[in-house]
Design an enzyme around this catalytic site. Structure first.
Site, PDB file in Angstrom:
ATOM      1  N   GLU A   1     -11.852  43.732   0.604  1.00 12.15           N
ATOM      2  CA  GLU A   1     -12.886  42.948   0.665  1.00 12.15           C
ATOM      3  C   GLU A   1     -14.486  43.847   0.616  1.00 12.15           C
ATOM      4  OE1 GLU A   1     -14.865  40.235   0.170  1.00 12.15           O
ATOM      5  OE2 GLU A   1     -12.714  39.315   0.343  1.00 12.15           O
TER       6      GLU A   1
ATOM      7  N   ASP B   1     -11.861  36.651  -7.843  1.00 12.25           N
ATOM      8  CA  ASP B   1     -13.220  35.615  -8.688  1.00 12.25           C
ATOM      9  C   ASP B   1     -12.902  35.193 -10.326  1.00 12.25           C
ATOM     10  OD1 ASP B   1     -15.926  35.230 -10.080  1.00 12.25           O
ATOM     11  OD2 ASP B   1     -17.083  35.887  -8.078  1.00 12.25           O
TER      12      ASP B   1
ATOM     13  N   GLU C   1      -8.094  27.021  -1.534  1.00 11.57           N
ATOM     14  CA  GLU C   1      -6.988  26.564  -2.618  1.00 11.57           C
ATOM     15  C   GLU C   1      -7.062  25.148  -2.077  1.00 11.57           C
ATOM     16  OE1 GLU C   1      -2.745  27.381  -2.909  1.00 11.57           O
ATOM     17  OE2 GLU C   1      -3.183  25.933  -1.491  1.00 11.57           O
TER      18      GLU C   1
END
Length: 232
Positions: free
Chosen positions: A88, A137, A214
């Site tokens: 990340e 992304d 989500e």
């Protein structure tokens, strides 16, 4: 005199690197915990990645772009015999994850806070059992499609590091990226799409905990899609 142009140090599949200033505790975790869990890409990896982890593991799983780490933490708790590598580059996401990891055993976790392609190029052949690429992304503008992580070069990387029969899971709520991924994987000889029924598109993975992103997508009327591929 004009300064010579410098080459990009990454392939830039991610966007911004920083958000809000870190809290004192997050900064402390980044200082204290990140060096202990960070992969050392300057050292050649063992042919057996299980040796990366202090605890005994049977499988090794890679998550690319884990955000704040909600899914990764869930899988760590759910799979006590699996070692996890999480990548990340967004500093705030890594800091949030490390703060949570500090409260749990970190003996089955290794992380990297930069370009995931560096990790993929460092990994040995056929060393990973499972790759997750969840809500990456989408780079929705056509002129930015080249920055989408799913592309022929990265699928070649996945094919090299995944074991035969290994899994590649891709989740998104962006129709164009879903179609893009299906098209690229269909053209790649190493991947088999595992859907057998129309409902499979929208059936979450086993043990799926959901993510904050989500939830936001669903609130805004976008329908999540869960793709499953196998390394043939």
């Amino acid at each position: 005199m004009t300064e010579p142009r410098r080459e990009r140090s990454t392939e830039a599949f991610f966007g911004r690197r920083r958000g809000k200033p870190l809290t004192d505790l997050q900064s402390q975790r980044m200082r204290d915990l990140l060096p202990r869990l960070r992969l050392d890409l300057d050292t050649a990896p063992s042919s057996d990645l299980k040796t990366l982890f202090a605890a005994p593991v049977d499988l090794v799983r890679l998550e690319i772009g884990f955000g704040g780490g909600e899914h990764l933490l869930h899988r760590i708790e759910e799979n006590p015999r699996t070692g996890f590598i999480g990548v990340e580059p967004f500093v705030n996401g890594m800091a949030k994850f490390l703060r949570a990891v500090a409260e749990t055993p970190g003996d089955r976790i290794r992380v990297y806070e930069d370009d995931a392609t560096r990790v993929l190029d460092w990994l040995p052949d056929a060393s990973i059992d499972h790759i997750d690429l969840l809500y990456p992304d989408p780079w929705p503008k056509p002129r930015h499609f080249k920055r989408r992580f799913v592309n022929p070069g990265n699928l070649d990387r996945f094919a090299r590091v995944l074991k035969p029969g290994g899994a590649f899971n891709f989740a998104s709520d962006i129709d164009t990226y879903i179609d893009w991924t299906l098209s690229h994987c269909d053209r790649h000889a190493a991947f088999e799409w595992l859907a057998t029924r129309p409902v499979d598109w929208h059936t979450p993975y086993a043990g799926w905990p959901g993510t904050r992103y989500e939830e936001k997508a669903i609130r805004e009327g976008r329908k999540p899609c869960y793709l499953r591929f196998r390394r043939v």
